[in-house]
Each structure stands twice: as structure tokens, then as C-alpha cells.
Motif scaffolding. Structure first.
Motif, mmCIF file in Angstrom:
data_model
loop_
_atom_site.group_PDB
_atom_site.id
_atom_site.type_symbol
_atom_site.label_atom_id
_atom_site.label_comp_id
_atom_site.label_asym_id
_atom_site.label_seq_id
_atom_site.Cartn_x
_atom_site.Cartn_y
_atom_site.Cartn_z
ATOM 1 N N VAL A 97 15.869 26.522 33.301
ATOM 2 C CA VAL A 97 15.601 27.210 34.565
ATOM 3 C C VAL A 97 14.393 26.521 35.185
ATOM 4 N N ASP A 98 14.626 25.898 36.328
ATOM 5 C CA ASP A 98 13.639 25.020 36.952
ATOM 6 C C ASP A 98 13.281 25.546 38.335
ATOM 7 N N ALA A 99 11.980 25.648 38.606
ATOM 8 C CA ALA A 99 11.521 26.215 39.872
ATOM 9 C C ALA A 99 11.547 25.218 41.023
ATOM 10 N N GLY A 100 11.866 23.954 40.732
ATOM 11 C CA GLY A 100 11.973 22.995 41.824
ATOM 12 C C GLY A 100 11.401 21.626 41.557
ATOM 13 N N SER A 101 10.676 21.459 40.437
ATOM 14 C CA SER A 101 10.067 20.151 40.163
ATOM 15 C C SER A 101 11.029 19.197 39.463
ATOM 16 N N GLY A 102 11.872 19.698 38.593
ATOM 17 C CA GLY A 102 12.758 18.857 37.803
ATOM 18 C C GLY A 102 12.092 18.198 36.605
ATOM 19 N N TYR A 103 10.803 18.469 36.387
ATOM 20 C CA TYR A 103 10.048 17.747 35.359
ATOM 21 C C TYR A 103 10.487 18.129 33.940
ATOM 22 N N LEU A 104 10.532 19.405 33.626
ATOM 23 C CA LEU A 104 10.930 19.819 32.280
ATOM 24 C C LEU A 104 12.353 19.374 31.980
ATOM 25 N N ALA A 105 13.235 19.476 32.961
ATOM 26 C CA ALA A 105 14.616 19.042 32.754
ATOM 27 C C ALA A 105 14.682 17.556 32.444
ATOM 28 N N GLU A 106 13.895 16.751 33.144
ATOM 29 C CA GLU A 106 13.905 15.311 32.894
ATOM 30 C C GLU A 106 13.340 14.989 31.518
ATOM 31 N N LEU A 107 12.329 15.717 31.090
ATOM 32 C CA LEU A 107 11.808 15.531 29.741
ATOM 33 C C LEU A 107 12.873 15.830 28.693
ATOM 34 N N LEU A 108 13.604 16.914 28.884
ATOM 35 C CA LEU A 108 14.547 17.388 27.873
ATOM 36 C C LEU A 108 15.861 16.611 27.862
ATOM 37 N N ARG A 109 16.261 16.050 28.991
ATOM 38 C CA ARG A 109 17.614 15.518 29.168
ATOM 39 C C ARG A 109 18.112 14.646 28.005
ATOM 40 N N PRO A 110 17.375 13.600 27.581
ATOM 41 C CA PRO A 110 17.906 12.762 26.498
ATOM 42 C C PRO A 110 17.730 13.360 25.110
ATOM 43 N N MET A 111 17.124 14.538 25.026
ATOM 44 C CA MET A 111 16.868 15.163 23.732
ATOM 45 C C MET A 111 17.966 16.143 23.332
ATOM 46 N N VAL A 112 18.945 16.368 24.233
ATOM 47 C CA VAL A 112 20.028 17.317 23.971
ATOM 48 C C VAL A 112 21.364 16.649 24.280
ATOM 49 N N ALA A 113 22.453 17.296 23.841
ATOM 50 C CA ALA A 113 23.782 16.734 24.070
ATOM 51 C C ALA A 113 24.227 16.910 25.516
ATOM 52 N N SER A 114 23.908 18.061 26.101
ATOM 53 C CA SER A 114 24.246 18.306 27.505
ATOM 54 C C SER A 114 23.218 19.253 28.107
ATOM 55 N N LEU A 115 23.039 19.149 29.414
ATOM 56 C CA LEU A 115 21.983 19.911 30.088
ATOM 57 C C LEU A 115 22.485 20.428 31.418
ATOM 58 N N THR A 116 22.288 21.713 31.648
ATOM 59 C CA THR A 116 22.556 22.335 32.942
ATOM 60 C C THR A 116 21.236 22.835 33.500
ATOM 61 N N VAL A 117 20.946 22.481 34.745
ATOM 62 C CA VAL A 117 19.714 22.911 35.409
ATOM 63 C C VAL A 117 20.072 23.939 36.469
ATOM 64 N N ILE A 118 19.402 25.092 36.420
ATOM 65 C CA ILE A 118 19.639 26.136 37.408
ATOM 66 C C ILE A 118 18.304 26.617 37.958
#
Length: 205
Positions: A97-118
Motif C-alpha cells: 500500500v503506497d501513498a504515492g512515492s513508489g519507493y517501498l514498492a521499488e525496494l521490495l520488487r526484486p525481493m518477492v515473486a510478484s508484487l501488486t501496488v495499491i
């Protein structure tokens, strides 16, 4: 002394960015964030690419940064602690759950099999994006995990979030099971509140 998990190319790259190096050495490591995978990702991702242009010069300081949409990017230590608590294995189906920066999602992306950002608004709505996820990270402090969001999670899903209670914000961890969601605070830290997750206010006399 803690060994540096970065390879020579990554170490050379971060050496050219003193602010990012200082974030790692003076904010993360001094607060106990030492997991090699977390240090590696936070050395690789350019935090300045996730803040407004006027804030690029202070992207790595130890404070939250206001985003152009009026929301906030929490201080770097918040994401470092969240990633360390999440300890992804590379096999997770994750929601951020991202408030608009995309930073945490970008950090996590290669660390998991799949990622959904909402967005927070999507998280409290009736949508089903990310349904069946077994890892949830919320980049902000919430009063509660709404039932609509919990329904998207598989039983046994792990949760790492900010939480707020009586005006105090903390990082919390928990799980979703057949009885709902349970959270346990693990680290007191200032985290911007996501008011979309506020509990309904009842009447008082």
C-alpha cells in the motif's frame, strides 16, 4: 565491524553518493538494520527519484518528505525496518500500500515473486487487486486493517505496517488468519498517518 554486503561495483556506485552512504551507515545500521538484502536494496534504489524535485537535495535525511499529492514518504529508517521485519524469501506474492512515492514498492520488487501496488484509497475499497497475497506492507501508519483489505490476503499472510494508537506511531507485524488480522508493535518510530485507515468515529455525549 559489520561486513559490507555490497559487491565492488555497488560499493563504488554508493561511494559516489555520500548522502545514500550516510543513510545506510548513520540511520539504518545504527538502528539495527543490518540484513544484507535490505542494505543492498537501499543502496541500489535512488530515493531522490521518488520525491518531488524541490526535495531531491534532502531525499536521504532522517525525516518524512511531503509528496506532490499531499501524502508523505516516511523517513528511510521506516522502510529499512519494514523490509527487515518482512524478511522476504523471494517466493512471496506481495501487496504494497503506497501513498504515492513508489519507493517501498521499488525496494521490495526484486525481493518477492510478484508484487501488486495499491493506493490507500484502493486498499479500503471493494477491489480485489492482489487477492491471495501472502505478504502485505503498508507504507504509513494506520489505525486498523480494514476487512476489505484483509479479504485480499491468504490465510497465514504476514503483515508489516505502521500503526498508530493514542497518537503514538510504531512499526507492527502480524498475520491474517480465519479470525481476522492481529498486529503486534515492534518498534516505536515517527510514521506519517494514512487517514484512509482511520477507525469510524462514534457518537459521544
Amino acid at each position: 565491524m559489520i561486513s559490507d554486503p555490497l559487491d565492488s561495483a555497488e560499493a563504488a556506485n554508493i561511494a559516489s553518493n555520500p548522502a545514500r552512504r550516510a543513510m545506510i551507515d548513520s540511520q539504518l545500521r545504527t538502528s539495527g538494520v543490518n540484513a544484507p538484502a535490505v542494505i543492498r536494496r537501499m543502496s541500489q534504489v535512488s530515493r531522490e527519484d521518488h520525491v518531488p524535485a524541490a526535495s531531491k537535495g534532502v531525499a536521504y535525511v532522517d525525516r518524512a518528505i511531503r509528496l506532490e499529492n499531499g501524502a508523505w514518504l516516511p523517513a528511510p529508517l521506516v522502510q529499512g525496518k519494514m523490509l527487515e521485519e518482512a524478511a522476504p524469501t523471494g517466493k512471496e506474492t506481495a501487496i504494497v500500500v503506497d501513498a504515492g512515492s513508489g519507493y517501498l514498492a521499488e525496494l521490495l520488487r526484486p525481493m518477492v515473486a510478484s508484487l501488486t501496488v495499491i493506493s490507500p484509497g484502493e486498499a479500503v475499497g471493494k477491489g480485489t487487486k492482489g487477492k491471495g497475497a501472502n505478504l502485505l506492507l503498508i507504507d504509513g501508519a494506520v489505525e486498523e486493517i480494514p476487512a476489505a483489505l484483509a479479504k485480499r490476503l491468504a490465510d497465514g499472510a504476514r503483515i508489516v505496517t505502521g500503526m498508530v494508537s493514542n497518537g503514538v506511531t510504531r512499526i507492527a507485524v502480524g498475520r491474517k488468519d480465519s479470525g481476522g488480522v492481529s498486529l503486534m508493535p515492534v518498534f516505536d518510530i515517527g510514521i506519517p498517518q494514512l487517514h484512509e485507515f482511520d477507525k469510524p468515529k462514534g457518537w459521544s455525549f
